[in-house]
Scaffold this active site. Structure first.
Site, PDB file in Angstrom:
ATOM      1  N   LYS A  32      87.712 -12.689  86.208  1.00 26.71           N
ATOM      2  CA  LYS A  32      86.878 -12.278  85.156  1.00 26.71           C
ATOM      3  C   LYS A  32      88.098 -12.272  84.144  1.00 26.71           C
ATOM      4  O   LYS A  32      89.410 -12.313  84.429  1.00 26.71           O
ATOM      5  CB  LYS A  32      86.470 -10.906  85.280  1.00 26.71           C
ATOM      6  CG  LYS A  32      87.531  -9.921  85.640  1.00 26.71           C
ATOM      7  CD  LYS A  32      86.829  -8.693  85.801  1.00 26.71           C
ATOM      8  CE  LYS A  32      88.026  -7.242  86.083  1.00 26.71           C
ATOM      9  NZ  LYS A  32      87.211  -6.175  86.480  1.00 26.71           N
ATOM     10  N   TYR A 260     107.944  -5.067  58.405  1.00 25.25           N
ATOM     11  CA  TYR A 260     107.021  -3.931  57.334  1.00 25.25           C
ATOM     12  C   TYR A 260     107.445  -2.698  57.666  1.00 25.25           C
ATOM     13  O   TYR A 260     107.707  -2.106  58.561  1.00 25.25           O
ATOM     14  CB  TYR A 260     105.590  -4.318  57.822  1.00 25.25           C
ATOM     15  CG  TYR A 260     105.066  -5.676  57.628  1.00 25.25           C
ATOM     16  CD1 TYR A 260     104.818  -6.253  56.417  1.00 25.25           C
ATOM     17  CD2 TYR A 260     104.482  -6.356  58.701  1.00 25.25           C
ATOM     18  CE1 TYR A 260     104.492  -7.545  56.091  1.00 25.25           C
ATOM     19  CE2 TYR A 260     103.805  -7.601  58.409  1.00 25.25           C
ATOM     20  CZ  TYR A 260     103.726  -8.132  57.324  1.00 25.25           C
ATOM     21  OH  TYR A 260     103.193  -9.310  57.173  1.00 25.25           O
TER      22      TYR A 260
HETATM   23  C1  LIG Z   1      87.933  -5.747  87.931  1.00 26.27           C
HETATM   24  C2  LIG Z   1      87.221  -5.658  89.064  1.00 26.27           C
HETATM   25  C3  LIG Z   1      87.852  -5.609  90.252  1.00 26.27           C
HETATM   26  C4  LIG Z   1      89.332  -5.863  90.344  1.00 26.27           C
HETATM   27  O1  LIG Z   1      89.995  -4.440  90.160  1.00 26.27           O
HETATM   28  P1  LIG Z   1      91.638  -4.551  90.404  1.00 26.27           P
HETATM   29  O2  LIG Z   1      91.959  -3.272  90.380  1.00 26.27           O
HETATM   30  O3  LIG Z   1      92.315  -5.320  89.363  1.00 26.27           O
HETATM   31  O4  LIG Z   1      92.007  -5.312  91.587  1.00 26.27           O
HETATM   32  C5  LIG Z   1      87.102  -5.450  91.447  1.00 26.27           C
HETATM   33  N1  LIG Z   1      85.793  -5.096  91.450  1.00 26.27           N
HETATM   34  C6  LIG Z   1      85.110  -4.950  90.117  1.00 26.27           C
HETATM   35  C7  LIG Z   1      83.778  -4.610  90.351  1.00 26.27           C
HETATM   36  C8  LIG Z   1      85.731  -5.212  89.215  1.00 26.27           C
HETATM   37  O5  LIG Z   1      85.086  -5.013  87.775  1.00 26.27           O
END
Ligand SMILES: *Cc1c(COP(=O)(O)O)cnc(C)c1O
Length: 391
Positions: A32, A260
């Protein structure tokens, strides 16, 4: 200028390590948010070649990007509104997480329209209180799912949930979630759901909670090489190096204000180096006067405020000149900061640093093991191959 070098061999190594740790369970690589900023298609290809068999994303858009990239593996998407039209998911063989009767009915209509069967992963909320059906809603969800399955509109592919806190095996909340997940799976079996797959584990759970592995594990952050459990190291290799170039230096005297606001004034004669990476590129604004970068293997602090497009670095008496390479973070092997250090400086996690790298930063993928995977996805300009390999 500023770019992110993505070491696909590190992604391959991390996938293999996670697959070994999963010990016979399948691996769903979570890609993702553009593969946590690393390039979803490139990461997916590499993960699939080294032990992953599924991909996990949030939105339909993310899932379709993988299909457009030529990826044919099973894909699960898990975040959408029940009124979204998911016809494209069915047409493109993308499995959909379902947490409500409304979503099931929406999918059933998509199945009727497209003449396809919807691949469904029934999601239970076992204590995270985000997505998923709570235990009281589970009977209705199961009844509707079985009805739509028998009508040939959906195929129930999995029962799944997500953990709130897998970093501490003794956490009582974790034990409560595991017990709730057992009850939910038992209810599914009683309702006549023979779900072929069960999945629960995120990165931390893959690495230390074998009782969460079931059929598939869903690592995200560990795939990219950040260690998910504070204080423990499993041999993951950070895949991203964020690098830039010094574009200007100047020698200034004591009492010189920098960037800044009134936040930094030099207390001695020193060399300031200008680095064209700011918060639009993913350098968190809060890290001004806190973080360091490496120039020629020497750590130099960011002084004054982080601007949108640039930071000023105090190089002291180091012989830094325009053109020098700046490593903002990397795998730490040459003394540069790691993404985990940046997360600490910014008061956040590695996930937020990695997914915060700006869209204008080119991603340069390289692999020594599979050189033909080497490529650049550049929003601004092409990058020469000769420039790609980190020295
Ligand atoms: C983001 C996510 C993961 C991965 O989680 P990590 O802690 O980064 O390994 C797994 N399952 C779902 C449903 C997620 O949203």
């Amino acid at each position: 200028m500023t770019r992110a070098l993505i070491d696909l061999d590190a992604i391959a190594h991390n996938t293999r390590l996670l697959a070994r740790s999963a010990n016979g369970s399948g691996v769903m690589a979570v890609v993702k948010a553009d593969g946590f900023g690393h390039g979803a298609v490139e990461v997916s290809r590499t993960a699939l070649a080294h032990g992953a068999s599924w991909l996990g994303v949030t939105s339909l858009r993310e899932a379709l990007e993988l299909r457009s990239g030529g990826i044919t593996s099973p894909i699960l998407m898990w975040l959408y509104a029940p009124f979204e039209t998911l016809d494209e998911a069915l047409i493109n063989d993308i499995d959909v997480s379902v947490a409500s009767v409304t979503a099931l009915e929406t999918l059933a209509r998509a199945a009727e329209r497209t003449g396809r069967t919807a691949g469904v992963h029934l999601k239970a909320d076992t204590g995270l209180s985000r997505s998923g059906a709570v235990e009281a809603e589970w009977p209705d969800l199961l009844t509707t799912a079985v009805k739509l399955r028998d009508a040939g509109l959906i195929e129930i592919r999995a029962v799944w949930s997500h953990l709130a806190h897998a970093e501490d095996p003794a956490d009582p909340g974790l034990r409560r979630q595991l017990a709730a997940f057992d009850r939910v799976r038992a209810a599914a079996r009683t309702a006549g759901v023979e779900a072929p797959l069960t999945h629960l584990a995120n990165s931390a759970a893959v690495l230390q909670l074998p009782e969460t592995h079931f059929d598939l594990v869903r690592p995200g952050i560990a795939l990219y090489g950040a260690e998910p459990i504070p204080g423990r190291a499993f041999g993951l290799r950070p895949a991203m190096t964020l690098e830039s170039t010094v574009i200007l230096t100047k020698r200034v005297g004591p009492g010189t204000g920098v960037s800044y606001g009134p936040e930094f004034v030099t207390d001695r004669e020193t060399t300031l180096a200008l680095v064209p990476a700011g918060y639009a590129d993913g350098v968190p604004r809060i890290t001004g006067n806190r973080a360091s970068v490496a120039i020629g293997g020497v750590r130099c602090p960011i002084v004054g405020r982080v601007a949108m497009d640039q930071v000023v670095v105090d190089a002291g008496d180091s012989p830094v000149v325009a053109g020098d390479r700046v490593v903002i973070f990397g795998n730490g092997e040459n003394g540069e900061p790691t993404v985990s250090e940046w997360a600490a400086w910014a008061g956040t996690n590695a996930h937020e640093i990695l997914t915060g790298i700006g869209t204008r930063v080119p991603r340069v993928h390289y692999s020594v093991e599979s050189p033909n995977e080497t490529s650049t996805r550049s929003p601004s300009r092409p990058v020469e191959c000769a420039e790609m390999t980190p020295s």
